[in-house]
Scaffold this active site. Sequence first.
Site, short mmCIF file in Angstrom:
data_model
loop_
_atom_site.label_atom_id
_atom_site.label_comp_id
_atom_site.label_asym_id
_atom_site.label_seq_id
_atom_site.Cartn_x
_atom_site.Cartn_y
_atom_site.Cartn_z
N HIS A 55 9.52 -3.07 -14.04
CA HIS A 55 8.25 -2.52 -13.53
C HIS A 55 8.30 -0.99 -13.50
O HIS A 55 8.13 -0.35 -12.46
CB HIS A 55 7.96 -3.05 -12.12
CG HIS A 55 6.50 -2.98 -11.77
ND1 HIS A 55 5.89 -3.86 -10.90
CD2 HIS A 55 5.51 -2.14 -12.18
CE1 HIS A 55 4.61 -3.55 -10.77
NE2 HIS A 55 4.35 -2.51 -11.54
N ARG A 75 0.06 -7.13 -14.10
CA ARG A 75 0.72 -7.75 -12.95
C ARG A 75 1.29 -9.09 -13.40
O ARG A 75 0.73 -9.76 -14.27
CB ARG A 75 -0.26 -7.97 -11.79
CG ARG A 75 -0.67 -6.70 -11.06
CD ARG A 75 0.48 -6.14 -10.24
NE ARG A 75 0.08 -5.01 -9.39
CZ ARG A 75 0.14 -3.75 -9.76
NH1 ARG A 75 0.56 -3.44 -10.98
NH2 ARG A 75 -0.21 -2.78 -8.94
N GLU A 87 8.86 -10.20 -8.12
CA GLU A 87 9.75 -9.05 -8.30
C GLU A 87 10.54 -8.77 -7.02
O GLU A 87 9.99 -8.91 -5.92
CB GLU A 87 8.93 -7.82 -8.68
CG GLU A 87 8.23 -7.97 -10.02
CD GLU A 87 7.31 -6.80 -10.35
OE1 GLU A 87 7.26 -5.83 -9.55
OE2 GLU A 87 6.64 -6.86 -11.39
#
Length: 337
Positions: A301, A254, A283
Amino acid sequence: MSGGDSGGDPTADGKPIVLVHRLPTFKLPFQDRLSSNFTLVDPPIASLSHFNSESHRQYLTTNAAEVRAVLCLGPSPIDAQTLNCLPSLECVVVSAAGVDKVDLAECRLRGIAVANSGDAFSEDVADFAVGLLIDVLRKISASDRFVRTGSWPNVGQFPLGYRLRGKRVGIVGLGSIGSKVAERLIPFGCSIAYNSRKRKQFVSFPYYDSAYDLALNSDVLVICCSLTNETHHIINKGVMTALGKEGVIINVGRGALIDENEMVQLLVEGKLGAAGLDVFVNEPNVPKELYLLDNVVLTPHRAATTPESFKALDEVMVENLEAFFSNRPLRSPVMLD
């Protein structure tokens, strides 16, 4: 807490009711299979567009007060306010390995069981982590840009990359993903060490009880751990300084596991060697300073997302829900203690 023998207040067709908890940008995967096993309460887009608003909470209070299981898709928060709208809730099934969007402390207080994706994504995330590392060391993405922009005939030789063999790789979080990263790197001739919440039994790799000590003894850090209050900014300026100006960071965990501002500054100043980053703090927004750095590989991601991993996720989600409603142990429970 597992489910009851009755199957969880089934509808007239005999199927247990499951609330779908998702952001409007997240579509419901494998809807056919889920619908064949469960009656899905999927809030309308109008409600989802005002996620966590009074209108959305009112929808939950009106339509989901008797729901005992929630399927949480993507980064959809399950906080105390949401739980207040679901007084009958007993189980939260999350479609990700990380459960940082779920208020675990509140779930523990309320006796709500939580399950995650288990090892559905582990193989693909481990592949991706190793791919990022090879890309960063051998400068594959940078050399691709070098060729595509016509620099080869005009500039000449592209800078040398570095070999993977012989690198000291420190893995932060030797869980399912971290262990598979280690399995892949050993045949490359890398030496492995790790940091986790505690030393792993039957694991022969050297263990360091802090990320700082691990960084001091590593050329590369691969970040695989879950994001919790304890691991937030586990990779801070001190850790990155210990890794050194030749050090490489790979993050498939993360974004907030790393102090992103400090990392950007160290990379820009040449005090950190390189990075391969699949996750970021805010993000889909990425620090623009990173766009200009050829020693940084950026991906949106996507480490976990392949057709194969989604098929595996489907199995895990359905098995967890079926286990709950059949009063059997969950397949991939999250420990709340």
